[in-house]
Design an enzyme around this catalytic site. Structure first.
Site, PDB file in Angstrom:
ATOM      1  N   LYS A 105       0.959  -1.252   0.017  1.00 37.52           N
ATOM      2  CA  LYS A 105       0.047  -0.159  -0.174  1.00 37.52           C
ATOM      3  C   LYS A 105       0.976   1.217   0.120  1.00 37.52           C
ATOM      4  CE  LYS A 105      -4.118  -2.068   1.967  1.00 37.52           C
ATOM      5  NZ  LYS A 105      -3.759  -3.537   2.393  1.00 37.52           N
TER       6      LYS A 105
HETATM    7  C1  PLP Z   1      -4.313  -4.462   1.867  1.00 36.98           C
HETATM    8  C2  PLP Z   1      -3.552  -5.959   1.801  1.00 36.98           C
HETATM    9  C3  PLP Z   1      -3.992  -6.912   0.941  1.00 36.98           C
HETATM   10  C4  PLP Z   1      -5.228  -6.877   0.211  1.00 36.98           C
HETATM   11  O1  PLP Z   1      -5.254  -6.132  -1.202  1.00 36.98           O
HETATM   12  P1  PLP Z   1      -6.409  -5.818  -1.791  1.00 36.98           P
HETATM   13  O2  PLP Z   1      -5.903  -4.574  -2.864  1.00 36.98           O
HETATM   14  O3  PLP Z   1      -7.418  -5.131  -0.991  1.00 36.98           O
HETATM   15  O4  PLP Z   1      -7.074  -7.052  -2.751  1.00 36.98           O
HETATM   16  C5  PLP Z   1      -3.081  -8.077   0.805  1.00 36.98           C
HETATM   17  N1  PLP Z   1      -2.091  -8.126   1.828  1.00 36.98           N
HETATM   18  C6  PLP Z   1      -1.757  -7.179   2.337  1.00 36.98           C
HETATM   19  C7  PLP Z   1      -0.626  -7.427   3.199  1.00 36.98           C
HETATM   20  C8  PLP Z   1      -2.392  -6.062   2.318  1.00 36.98           C
HETATM   21  O5  PLP Z   1      -2.158  -5.141   3.379  1.00 36.98           O
END
Ligand code: PLP
Length: 442
Positions: free
Chosen positions: A107
């Protein structure tokens, strides 16, 4: 570039509006009206290009009409101050490591890009009015957003989190930053935090007093830049002569990350097929099997960032493959299943996968990446090479990982640095009036 809503009931928006608003007036998600294909020469030479340069070309296809080229290049290079390398785990399975950013999860890429894009728009307007980002978090989103915006001039971030309900490692990633980041510790649960943020956006007096923006994960400025690292993964695999039959597997919750990969595919990125790996929250998996989308309340699992019972970006995926509503539901389902397959794993299997992979290869998976790795192990066909996203560093889930693997995962220096910082937060009740009065005084 113009942006339309997946619900088709809201006016078309500019990039600036789509970024500042986040969600369309009809509560739909914004989609770019076109997905520009990248030229053949780009793919012919991609293996000789560096990550940031590749990313800049991808960014130009989306944002090139709205941002001057040299500004966009700066924005992209400044976002990607860390690598997203591809690492061999075993035989034909490779890990796309997305945890080398400041908060050790993928993210970071979207959050950093969005912060810089918002700053760009504020500067364009003459930089007179500060923007205030309000974000409610149950843990990971808050840290990525806070760190993405840290030190970005003209923007102040308020992170609302439920008191006593986020892990100490997560908490220190947004309460120790200072500068333009304020952590607000709400005496309530995550839903109370979210309700405070929603009420703030709807309060006229507050909106007259200050300019409010959300940095939700469905924001186009957070979601589209995630395509960058899939192009880089392809380039790095092609460099090794391994890109002819590439399968990309994405551990998925809200489906933003895989959706960005699918946008990449639409831009011409030569990936053979995709796998969406779910934990026990198997809504998308069931959709692939049956053609029915049946949202459910989310279940708590070991891979908790994927505990989503009604993934927002499902609407974007349907939009993408229904040719903007031209195809029937059955035809859309057919188009989706011909490109994407699914997998779902319960906690027991996640633990087993983590142990097996560690014993066989020495590679430490986090619980999210474990779903991706296992899905490739189960679904790869002869001749295919698979890349799964390792979406977070295992040290982010240190207690669980240590316990499952019976090891002592090393904590990277940048995470350790957060843990040594001084916690600073503003205590808040869950009453909107209290939160409003606080904001009015800022
Ligand atoms: C947010 C997140 C996900 C999921 O990603 P999406 O884009 O919501 O499908 C998977 N793994 C981790 C560690 C995350 O922080």
């Amino acid at each position: 570039m113009q942006y339309y809503s997946t619900n088709h009931q809201a006016p078309i928006a500019t990039l600036e509006k789509a970024v500042v608003k986040g969600l369309a007036e009809d509560r739909g998600l914004y989609m770019p009206e076109r997905i520009n294909k990248l030229p053949k020469t780009f793919f012919d030479h991609i293996q000789d290009m560096e990550f940031q340069d590749i990313a800049f070309h991808v960014a130009e296809a989306f944002f090139g009409e709205d941002i001057a080229s040299d500004e966009l290049r700066k924005l992209v290079y400044d976002t990607l101050q860390f690598d997203c390398p591809v690492v061999k785990v075993k035989d034909n399975i490779y890990s796309l490591e997305l945890f080398h950013g400041p908060t050790l999860a993928f993210k970071d890429v979207g959050a950093r890009f969005m912060a810089r894009l918002l700053q760009y728009f504020i500067r364009q307007e003459g930089g007179k009015q500060q923007a205030n980002v309000l974000v409610a978090t149950s843990g990971d989103t808050g840290s990525a957003v806070a760190n993405g915006f840290l030190g970005v001039n003209g923007i102040h971030v308020y992170v609302l989190y439920p008191k006593g309900k986020v892990s100490p490692i997560q908490e220190c990633q947004f309460t120790t930053l200072g500068q333009n980041i304020t952590a607000i510790e709400v005496d309530g649960v995550f839903d109370d935090c979210q309700a405070l943020v929603k009420s703030a956006f709807m309060d006229e007096e507050l909106n007259r007093h200050m300019r409010l923006t959300s940095a939700n994960s469905i924001n186009v400025a957070r979601f589209l830049p995630q395509a960058f690292y899939y192009f880089n993964a392809y380039a790095r695999m092609k460099q090794q002569g391994l890109a002819d039959n590439l399968v990309v597997c994405v551990p998925s919750g809200n489906f933003g990350n895989i959706c960005a990969a699918l946008f990449g595919h639409e831009m011409g990125l030569p990936i053979s097929r995709f796998v969406a790996a779910n934990n026990a929250n198997d809504i998308f998996y069931n959709y692939l099997q049956t053609g029915h989308y049946d949202p459910k309340p989310s279940m708590q699992t070991l891979a908790n960032a994927m505990d989503v019972g009604d993934p927002s970006n499902f609407a974007r995926i349907v939009n993408l493959y229904s040719q903007n509503g031209a195809l029937s539901a059955a035809e859309t389902h057919q188009a989706i299943t011909s490109l994407i397959s699914g997998a779902t794993y319960k906690d027991e299997q996640i633990c087993k996968t983590m142990r097996q992979c560690y014993e066989e290869t020495g590679y430490i998976l986090d619980p999210h990446g474990a779903c991706g790795y296992q899905a490739l192990a189960d679904l790869l066909k002869p001749g295919e090479v698979g890349v799964f996203c390792e979406t977070a560093h295992p040290a982010k889930f240190k207690e669980k990982v240590d316990d499952i693997l019976n090891i002592d995962v090393e904590i990277p220096t940048r995470l350790r640095a957060f843990m040594q910082g001084q916690k600073q937060s503003i205590p808040m009740t869950k009453q909107f009036e209290d939160f409003k009065q606080y904001l009015l005084k800022q």
